[in-house]
Design a protein around this motif. Structure first.
Motif, mmCIF file in Angstrom:
data_model
loop_
_atom_site.group_PDB
_atom_site.id
_atom_site.type_symbol
_atom_site.label_atom_id
_atom_site.label_comp_id
_atom_site.label_asym_id
_atom_site.label_seq_id
_atom_site.Cartn_x
_atom_site.Cartn_y
_atom_site.Cartn_z
ATOM 1 N N ARG A 149 0.824 -1.208 0.000
ATOM 2 C CA ARG A 149 0.000 0.000 0.000
ATOM 3 C C ARG A 149 0.860 1.261 0.000
ATOM 4 O O ARG A 149 0.537 2.249 -0.663
ATOM 5 C CB ARG A 149 -0.928 0.003 1.219
ATOM 6 C CG ARG A 149 -2.077 -0.977 1.140
ATOM 7 C CD ARG A 149 -3.117 -0.528 0.149
ATOM 8 N NE ARG A 149 -4.262 -1.449 0.084
ATOM 9 C CZ ARG A 149 -5.259 -1.338 -0.787
ATOM 10 N NH1 ARG A 149 -5.248 -0.353 -1.679
ATOM 11 N NH2 ARG A 149 -6.238 -2.208 -0.790
ATOM 12 N N GLN A 202 2.177 1.786 -3.423
ATOM 13 C CA GLN A 202 1.102 2.307 -4.268
ATOM 14 C C GLN A 202 0.970 3.819 -4.099
ATOM 15 O O GLN A 202 0.863 4.564 -5.077
ATOM 16 C CB GLN A 202 -0.225 1.640 -3.933
ATOM 17 C CG GLN A 202 -1.405 2.181 -4.731
ATOM 18 C CD GLN A 202 -2.751 1.724 -4.189
ATOM 19 O OE1 GLN A 202 -2.817 1.038 -3.171
ATOM 20 N NE2 GLN A 202 -3.822 2.106 -4.862
ATOM 21 N N GLU A 203 0.980 4.291 -2.856
ATOM 22 C CA GLU A 203 0.850 5.720 -2.583
ATOM 23 C C GLU A 203 2.034 6.497 -3.136
ATOM 24 O O GLU A 203 1.879 7.566 -3.732
ATOM 25 C CB GLU A 203 0.732 5.956 -1.074
ATOM 26 C CG GLU A 203 -0.564 5.448 -0.461
ATOM 27 C CD GLU A 203 -1.773 6.246 -0.937
ATOM 28 O OE1 GLU A 203 -1.611 7.456 -1.204
ATOM 29 O OE2 GLU A 203 -2.859 5.654 -1.055
ATOM 30 N N HIS A 247 -0.248 5.228 -7.989
ATOM 31 C CA HIS A 247 -1.127 4.322 -8.721
ATOM 32 C C HIS A 247 -2.553 4.444 -8.195
ATOM 33 O O HIS A 247 -2.780 4.378 -6.990
ATOM 34 C CB HIS A 247 -0.669 2.870 -8.562
ATOM 35 C CG HIS A 247 0.567 2.553 -9.347
ATOM 36 N ND1 HIS A 247 1.358 1.453 -9.093
ATOM 37 C CD2 HIS A 247 1.138 3.183 -10.404
ATOM 38 C CE1 HIS A 247 2.362 1.430 -9.944
ATOM 39 N NE2 HIS A 247 2.258 2.462 -10.751
ATOM 40 N N ALA A 248 -3.513 4.585 -9.109
ATOM 41 C CA ALA A 248 -4.915 4.663 -8.692
ATOM 42 C C ALA A 248 -5.429 3.314 -8.218
ATOM 43 O O ALA A 248 -6.283 3.244 -7.342
ATOM 44 C CB ALA A 248 -5.773 5.174 -9.855
ATOM 45 N N ASN A 249 -4.912 2.229 -8.781
ATOM 46 C CA ASN A 249 -5.379 0.882 -8.461
ATOM 47 C C ASN A 249 -4.212 0.044 -7.979
ATOM 48 O O ASN A 249 -3.145 0.013 -8.605
ATOM 49 C CB ASN A 249 -6.007 0.247 -9.711
ATOM 50 C CG ASN A 249 -6.831 -0.977 -9.371
ATOM 51 O OD1 ASN A 249 -6.450 -1.788 -8.533
ATOM 52 N ND2 ASN A 249 -7.965 -1.116 -10.029
ATOM 53 N N ILE A 250 -4.401 -0.670 -6.893
ATOM 54 C CA ILE A 250 -3.298 -1.449 -6.324
ATOM 55 C C ILE A 250 -2.900 -2.621 -7.218
ATOM 56 O O ILE A 250 -1.788 -3.137 -7.125
ATOM 57 C CB ILE A 250 -3.651 -1.948 -4.903
ATOM 58 C CG1 ILE A 250 -2.359 -2.339 -4.161
ATOM 59 C CG2 ILE A 250 -4.659 -3.117 -4.966
ATOM 60 C CD1 ILE A 250 -2.515 -2.542 -2.687
ATOM 61 N N THR A 251 -3.800 -3.048 -8.118
ATOM 62 C CA THR A 251 -3.428 -4.141 -9.020
ATOM 63 C C THR A 251 -2.268 -3.725 -9.923
ATOM 64 O O THR A 251 -1.475 -4.570 -10.348
ATOM 65 C CB THR A 251 -4.626 -4.571 -9.882
ATOM 66 O OG1 THR A 251 -5.118 -3.435 -10.599
ATOM 67 C CG2 THR A 251 -5.729 -5.152 -9.026
ATOM 68 N N THR A 252 -2.162 -2.434 -10.218
ATOM 69 C CA THR A 252 -1.030 -1.947 -11.006
ATOM 70 C C THR A 252 0.263 -2.108 -10.238
ATOM 71 O O THR A 252 1.307 -2.421 -10.818
ATOM 72 C CB THR A 252 -1.234 -0.462 -11.369
ATOM 73 O OG1 THR A 252 -2.522 -0.287 -11.941
ATOM 74 C CG2 THR A 252 -0.177 0.010 -12.346
ATOM 75 N N THR A 253 0.204 -1.938 -8.936
ATOM 76 C CA THR A 253 1.392 -2.031 -8.090
ATOM 77 C C THR A 253 1.776 -3.480 -7.813
ATOM 78 O O THR A 253 2.948 -3.769 -7.533
ATOM 79 C CB THR A 253 1.137 -1.309 -6.746
ATOM 80 O OG1 THR A 253 0.429 -0.098 -6.981
ATOM 81 C CG2 THR A 253 2.437 -0.994 -6.024
ATOM 82 N N GLN A 254 0.822 -4.393 -7.889
ATOM 83 C CA GLN A 254 1.077 -5.780 -7.511
ATOM 84 C C GLN A 254 2.110 -6.471 -8.378
ATOM 85 O O GLN A 254 2.667 -7.491 -7.984
ATOM 86 C CB GLN A 254 -0.233 -6.573 -7.518
ATOM 87 C CG GLN A 254 -1.101 -6.301 -6.297
ATOM 88 C CD GLN A 254 -2.454 -6.981 -6.379
ATOM 89 O OE1 GLN A 254 -2.976 -7.224 -7.464
ATOM 90 N NE2 GLN A 254 -3.041 -7.264 -5.237
#
Length: 323
Positions: A283, A286-287, A291-298
């Motif tokens: 998280r 992500q911040e 990234h707006a969606n955490i799936t992008t960060t995963q």
């Protein structure tokens, strides 16, 4: 009108294909190269139809799915298949507009999902080597600027567009223009990300020091009118652009002896991967990345897993094979 040359194709189907290609070339006014690609896609469709003993106007979704499976099994990528399907879909849409078929057999057929490639990130050692490299042949102001660029890109994970848009300090003009700015006293930067979203990113101690060194010599070069607020300047005193940053990073990474030429997004990937390896806090990453969606960060969890797997293979006594 040119003949459509596919062996054993029914003459009526060949005439239809030739009419469609005439439409593509002249009525849609597509470029010659694009029209050629349409023709190649149509030849592939015709070859499949001839092999199946099915006229082009009688092709069904089951046929198309079978042909997609064959292309995929033959090694064609999902992206390549998607482009071919797009060409076929256009042909059958035209047949529908001509009143020659009742339904488009390609409409609901999709290409196999393409495996998303993992982002390329530097090892910690290579990232540090790049950050600590000093280009002795460059003018002092140029070396100070490039060192600050590396520290900011790797230390804060910024996109190259966000770096380009940074001003030296906050101003009403920066707000109106959607630009970001530095706050060295607060050891942070305000950046304008994708979709016009603003976020605050922390600046590490090394980045602050590098930026202070750059700001101390920034005024040694004449600044072009209208670019006084820009944080990073080029040789002509104008705001440094993304292409120039790409070129400077590539050159610097080669001079530093790295095996892989570095680009700005690779430093962003490296930032995210290294923070995740150290903290395990998805998280927070992500911040930091915006990234707006955490799936992008995963996706970085897979890089983290690769790092752990390599450490296991290198260190665990039960991971090593007996020779």
């Amino acid at each position: 009108m040119d003949a459509f040359d596919t062996p054993s194709l029914d003459p009526a189907d060949a005439a239809l294909a030739a009419r469609y290609l005439e439409h593509v070339r002249h009525e849609k006014r597509l470029a010659a190269r694009t029209a050629t690609l349409y023709e190649l896609d149509l030849q592939k469709l015709a070859a499949f139809a001839v092999e199946a003993g099915t006229p082009l106007r009688q092709v069904q979704p089951a046929h198309v799915r079978r042909w997609v499976a064959r292309m995929h099994a033959g090694g064609r990528s999902g992206r390549g298949i998607a482009l071919i399907l797009s060409g076929w879909r256009g042909f059958y849409a035209w047949l529908g507009r001509e009143g020659l078929i009742a339904a488009n057999p390609v409409q609901d057929v999709r290409a196999p999902r393409q495996t998303r490639p993992l982002p390329k990130a530097l090892s910690v050692d290579d990232a540090v080597r790049l950050a600590e490299h000093v280009e002795a042949d460059d003018a002092p102001w140029l070396e100070a600027r490039d060192a600050a660029l590396v520290e900011l890109l790797y230390g804060s994970g910024l996109r190259v567009g966000e770096v380009v848009g940074l001003d030296v300090a906050a101003s009403d003009a920066a707000l109106r223009a959607g630009r970001g700015w530095l706050d060295l006293a607060g050891t942070e930067a305000q950046v304008q990300g994708k979709g016009g979203k603003r976020r605050t990113v922390p600046l590490g101690a090394q980045a602050v020091q590098a930026l202070e060194r750059w700001l101390a010599v920034r005024g040694e070069r004449p600044v072009a009118l209208g670019h006084e607020a820009a944080l990073f300047l080029g040789q002509r005193g104008t705001r440094l652009g993304a292409h120039a940053i790409w070129e400077r990073l590539r050159r610097r990474s080669q001079q530093a002896g790295l095996a892989t030429p570095v680009h700005p997004h690779m430093l962003r990937h490296s930032f995210a991967s290294h923070v995740l390896q150290s903290s395990g806090d998805l998280r927070a990453v992500q911040e930091l990345l915006g990234h707006a969606n955490i799936t992008t960060t995963q996706v970085y969890t897979w890089l983290d897993f690769q790092h752990l797997a390599q450490a296991y293979d290198a260190a665990h006594p039960r991971a090593r094979r007996k020779r």
